[in-house]
Design an enzyme around this catalytic site. Structure first.
Site, PDB file in Angstrom:
ATOM      1  N   GLY A  24       1.007  -1.247   0.080  1.00  0.00           N
ATOM      2  CA  GLY A  24      -0.096  -0.040   0.147  1.00  0.00           C
ATOM      3  C   GLY A  24       0.961   1.220   0.165  1.00  0.00           C
ATOM      4  O   GLY A  24       0.436   2.146   0.009  1.00  0.00           O
ATOM      5  N   SER A  26       5.098   0.735  -3.866  1.00  0.00           N
ATOM      6  CA  SER A  26       6.373   0.434  -4.276  1.00  0.00           C
ATOM      7  C   SER A  26       6.540   0.181  -6.098  1.00  0.00           C
ATOM      8  O   SER A  26       7.373   0.636  -6.561  1.00  0.00           O
ATOM      9  CB  SER A  26       6.674  -1.174  -4.127  1.00  0.00           C
ATOM     10  OG  SER A  26       5.896  -2.089  -4.542  1.00  0.00           O
ATOM     11  N   ASP A  55       0.145   8.247  -7.138  1.00  0.00           N
ATOM     12  CA  ASP A  55       1.254   7.675  -6.707  1.00  0.00           C
ATOM     13  C   ASP A  55       2.632   8.016  -7.380  1.00  0.00           C
ATOM     14  O   ASP A  55       3.593   8.579  -6.608  1.00  0.00           O
ATOM     15  CB  ASP A  55       1.407   6.018  -6.729  1.00  0.00           C
ATOM     16  CG  ASP A  55       0.169   5.426  -6.250  1.00  0.00           C
ATOM     17  OD1 ASP A  55      -0.325   6.280  -5.430  1.00  0.00           O
ATOM     18  OD2 ASP A  55      -0.013   4.202  -6.593  1.00  0.00           O
TER      19      ASP A  55
HETATM   20  P1  ATP Z   1      -0.126   0.175  -3.795  1.00  0.00           P
HETATM   21  O1  ATP Z   1      -0.192   0.162  -5.228  1.00  0.00           O
HETATM   22  O2  ATP Z   1      -1.297  -0.552  -3.079  1.00  0.00           O
HETATM   23  O3  ATP Z   1       0.213   1.422  -3.003  1.00  0.00           O
HETATM   24  P2  ATP Z   1       2.381  -1.310  -4.205  1.00  0.00           P
HETATM   25  O4  ATP Z   1       2.685  -0.482  -5.326  1.00  0.00           O
HETATM   26  O5  ATP Z   1       3.753  -1.665  -3.339  1.00  0.00           O
HETATM   27  O6  ATP Z   1       1.042  -0.920  -3.396  1.00  0.00           O
HETATM   28  P3  ATP Z   1       1.611  -3.145  -6.429  1.00  0.00           P
HETATM   29  O7  ATP Z   1       1.098  -2.117  -7.138  1.00  0.00           O
HETATM   30  O8  ATP Z   1       0.912  -4.227  -6.405  1.00  0.00           O
HETATM   31  O9  ATP Z   1       1.898  -2.919  -4.815  1.00  0.00           O
HETATM   32  O10 ATP Z   1       3.282  -3.606  -6.821  1.00  0.00           O
HETATM   33  C1  ATP Z   1       4.105  -4.362  -6.473  1.00  0.00           C
HETATM   34  C2  ATP Z   1       4.966  -5.198  -7.311  1.00  0.00           C
HETATM   35  O11 ATP Z   1       6.040  -4.300  -7.931  1.00  0.00           O
HETATM   36  C3  ATP Z   1       5.615  -6.509  -7.006  1.00  0.00           C
HETATM   37  O12 ATP Z   1       4.955  -7.737  -6.932  1.00  0.00           O
HETATM   38  C4  ATP Z   1       6.733  -6.374  -7.837  1.00  0.00           C
HETATM   39  O13 ATP Z   1       6.606  -6.939  -9.196  1.00  0.00           O
HETATM   40  C5  ATP Z   1       7.023  -5.112  -7.952  1.00  0.00           C
HETATM   41  N1  ATP Z   1       8.304  -4.533  -6.822  1.00  0.00           N
HETATM   42  C6  ATP Z   1       8.187  -3.618  -6.007  1.00  0.00           C
HETATM   43  N2  ATP Z   1       9.096  -3.537  -5.055  1.00  0.00           N
HETATM   44  C7  ATP Z   1      10.243  -4.345  -5.912  1.00  0.00           C
HETATM   45  C8  ATP Z   1      11.597  -4.609  -5.784  1.00  0.00           C
HETATM   46  N3  ATP Z   1      12.154  -4.022  -4.585  1.00  0.00           N
HETATM   47  N4  ATP Z   1      12.105  -5.331  -6.544  1.00  0.00           N
HETATM   48  C9  ATP Z   1      11.456  -5.848  -7.756  1.00  0.00           C
HETATM   49  N5  ATP Z   1      10.177  -5.607  -7.907  1.00  0.00           N
HETATM   50  C10 ATP Z   1       9.423  -4.815  -6.910  1.00  0.00           C
HETATM   51  C1  GLA Z   2      -3.568   2.570  -5.650  1.00  0.00           C
HETATM   52  C2  GLA Z   2      -3.202   3.404  -7.145  1.00  0.00           C
HETATM   53  C3  GLA Z   2      -3.467   4.968  -7.024  1.00  0.00           C
HETATM   54  C4  GLA Z   2      -4.946   5.229  -6.295  1.00  0.00           C
HETATM   55  C5  GLA Z   2      -4.536   4.354  -5.097  1.00  0.00           C
HETATM   56  C6  GLA Z   2      -6.023   4.679  -4.151  1.00  0.00           C
HETATM   57  O1  GLA Z   2      -2.205   3.177  -4.926  1.00  0.00           O
HETATM   58  O2  GLA Z   2      -2.131   3.241  -7.642  1.00  0.00           O
HETATM   59  O3  GLA Z   2      -3.483   5.412  -8.337  1.00  0.00           O
HETATM   60  O4  GLA Z   2      -5.844   4.984  -6.937  1.00  0.00           O
HETATM   61  O5  GLA Z   2      -4.451   3.048  -5.097  1.00  0.00           O
HETATM   62  O6  GLA Z   2      -6.357   5.806  -3.763  1.00  0.00           O
HETATM   63 MG    MG Z   3       1.197   0.092  -6.825  1.00  0.00          MG
END
Ligand code: ATP
Ligand code: GLA
Ligand code: MG
Length: 538
Positions: A167, A170, A215
């Site tokens: 969340g 990344s 983001d």
């Molecule tokens: P959110 O979007 O809810 O804020 P998030 O961006 O962390 O959370 P995702 O959008 O699902 O979650 O992205 C996570 C994916 O990004 C991982 O499954 C991987 O493929 C890639 N990733 C994130 N960090 C790394 C890393 N340190 N090294 C390699 N790949 C990564």
């Molecule tokens: C993820 C998405 C963003 C936004 C949030 C929820 O992080 O990448 O664009 O929609 O969820 O606010």
């Molecule tokens: Mg994400």
């Protein structure tokens, strides 16, 4: 805020004093491993951070403003373009990419044709995020230098500290740092922040999640010490926002739920479905509230029609037909839209494709083609009422939160009441996410209620939800109590590694956005200004 991505001459330009010791070790390790893997030094490091969203959840893809801030955790890409071309296919360039977490993210080598970057969104592969940044950056480079532009080969080592799927975005940190790395590797001396953000927003969708632009904006534009107000219309803009001095002082705590939300896997029933529901709600409201034949403007939202587009069209037509010159405030417009939604979208159990298509005066095939073909979704019914109610009321909460920040507290000796008003808005967001938008989960709800009982003013999920992280506005004096309550009532019941326990809760300070660090100029360990070194030994 707009302007070029900064070139850092020292880690002190990027991190706060308390983080420098750990970061210097990490950067030096990255550069040493780069040398060990590729047999030569990196030329530069591209850096973009994760973010925490303070308020404005799930409204960026409806093009309403949001208020996130960057965190210290980030994605670093160490890069060299000095790649031997001997075994690269004709008409191709080479990308060698490795990760410091090589067991989890194995190294890959690609020969990529000059013309196009192929991304297979049906497989969840970490390098897809690099490729999406690459694809976006190359589109921009071609616009600038013509279609014959030949991309450079690159060797890359990545180190990401934003927890994946937690969340804190990344993914945007990775895509933004990748696009930045490609721009710099291909000779761009300056990279415009707005151009970088816009391309990162669009290109991240290539991995299969139809996300908004919050983001990437937070990752690129943030400035140390400030939150960021991001607006998407009429064009992308970001400005720093500071919190007033309060007494008690306010602290943002981020708490992991350790429920990993894999948006890529759950997209068809969670994230991508919500995007479809919001766009369908916009089209439906347009059909029932605007004069017959009114077309919604095609905008920068993922499906090109948005609730914000409907909002603007509706009030522009109202003003036009009444001849009114005094526009209503955005707050009162949003209040009116909440009431209209409650009245016109009265089916609480949702709308079928057939019902929506009939109102839009199109066939179900046309509806599917327009709204659900690129990012497939699985749903019998679409909850248009609930999604629109959340979006309009959340957009209103962002404005209320901003006007509180701008007002400043009146009684500066004791701002408890002011603090509580900020917290209430966060709590209302959580209620709406849980009950109306249905993007929370029981673990996040639990973390929020434990925190509130222990003294948090406001607690809610942050980011996409369905797991991941929560954010809490806590008086400085209650931070310890809140942490202890979580440990006692939540974390001690999970089977966590030492590393997870360490990372479970962080005090979040607004961090800085994307930066480039040129290693070439400064051989040896990364530079840390003496004045900022503090008393840490490393
Ligand atoms: P959110 O979007 O809810 O804020 P998030 O961006 O962390 O959370 P995702 O959008 O699902 O979650 O992205 C996570 C994916 O990004 C991982 O499954 C991987 O493929 C890639 N990733 C994130 N960090 C790394 C890393 N340190 N090294 C390699 N790949 C990564
Ligand atoms: C993820 C998405 C963003 C936004 C949030 C929820 O992080 O990448 O664009 O929609 O969820 O606010
Ligand atoms: Mg994400």
């Amino acid at each position: 805020m707009a302007g070029p991505v900064p070139v850092a001459s020292s880690l002190s330009d990027i991190y706060t004093v308390d983080a420098i010791g750990t970061q210097a070790k990490r950067w030096n390790n990255l550069l040493a491993r780069f040398q060990a893997i590729y047999g030569q030094p990196a030329e530069f490091v591209a850096r973009s951070p994760g973010r925490v969203n303070i308020i404005g959840e799930h409204i960026d893809y409806s093009l309403y403003p949001v208020l996130p801030m960057a965190i210290t955790a980030d994605s670093l890409l160490a890069v060299s373009t000095n790649v031997a071309s001997t075994n690269t296919k004709e008409g191709h360039y080479k990308i060698k990419i490795a990760n410091v977490q090589d067991a989890k993210f194995p190294a890959h080598e690609f020969d990529i044709p000059y013309e196009a970057v192929d991304i297979d969104a049906t497989v969840h592969e970490w390098t897809n995020y690099f490729k999406s940044g690459l694809r976006g950056a190359l589109e921009l480079l071609r616009k600038k230098h013509g279609n014959d532009f030949e991309p450079k080969s690159m060797q890359i080592l990545m180190d990401g500290t934003v927890p994946a799927g937690g969340g804190l975005s990344s993914s945007a940190a990775f895509v933004s740092s990748s696009a930045l790395a490609v721009m710099v590797a291909n000779g761009e001396k300056t990279v415009d922040k707005t151009e970088l953000t816009e391309l990162a927003i669009v290109s991240e969708r290539a991995v299969g999640v139809n996300s908004g632009g919050m983001d990437q904006s937070a990752s690129v534009f943030s400035e140390r010490g400030s939150a960021l107000f991001v607006s998407f219309t009429p064009s992308l803009k970001a400005r720093p926002v500071s919190f007033p001095k309060t007494n008690p002082e306010l602290t943002f705590l981020i708490a992991q739920s350790f429920v990993t939300a894999d948006k890529f896997v759950t997209g068809p029933v969670h994230y991508n479905l919500r995007v479809v529901e919001c766009s369908l709600a916009a089209a439906y409201l347009n059909a029932v509230l605007n004069p017959p034949g009114t077309q919604l403007p095609s905008d920068a939202s993922p499906l090109s029609v948005s609730l914000h587009g409907f909002h603007e069209t509706y009030f522009a037509l109202q003003e036009h037909s009444s001849g009114a010159t005094n526009s209503k405030s955005t707050e009162s417009q949003l209040e009116e839209l909440v009431a209209l939604t409650a009245e016109k979208l009265d089916k609480r159990d949702g709308y079928t494709r057939e019902e929506i298509a009939a109102v839009l005066n199109i066939s179900v095939d046309e509806l599917n083609k327009k709204f659900t073909s690129r990012f497939p979704v699985r749903a019998e019914k679409f909850k248009l009422r609930q999604r629109a109610l959340h979006v309009f009321s959340e957009a209103l909460r962002v404005l209320k939160f901003m006007s509180l920040l701008e007002q400043q507290p009146t009684n500066t000796d004791d701002t408890s009441e002011y603090n509580a008003r900020l917290g209430d808005l966060l709590n209302q967001t959580q209620d709406s996410c849980r009950d109306v938008y249905e993007c929370s989960c029981k673990e996040i709800d639990e973390l929020c209620s434990i925190a509130r009982k222990a003294g948090s003013y406001g607690s809610r999920l942050t980011g996409a939800g369905w797991g991941g992280c929560s954010v809490h506005l806590v008086p400085a004096g209650k931070v310890k109590a809140v942490r202890e309550a979580w440990e006692r009532e939540y974390y001690s019941k999970l089977d966590l590694s030492e590393e997870q326990k360490e990372a479970a809760v962080v005090v979040s300070k607004p961090g800085s956005g994307s930066a480039v660090y040129l290693v070439d100029d400064k051989p040896g360990p990364v530079v840390v200004d003496d004045r900022d070194r503090g008393s840490e030994v490393y």
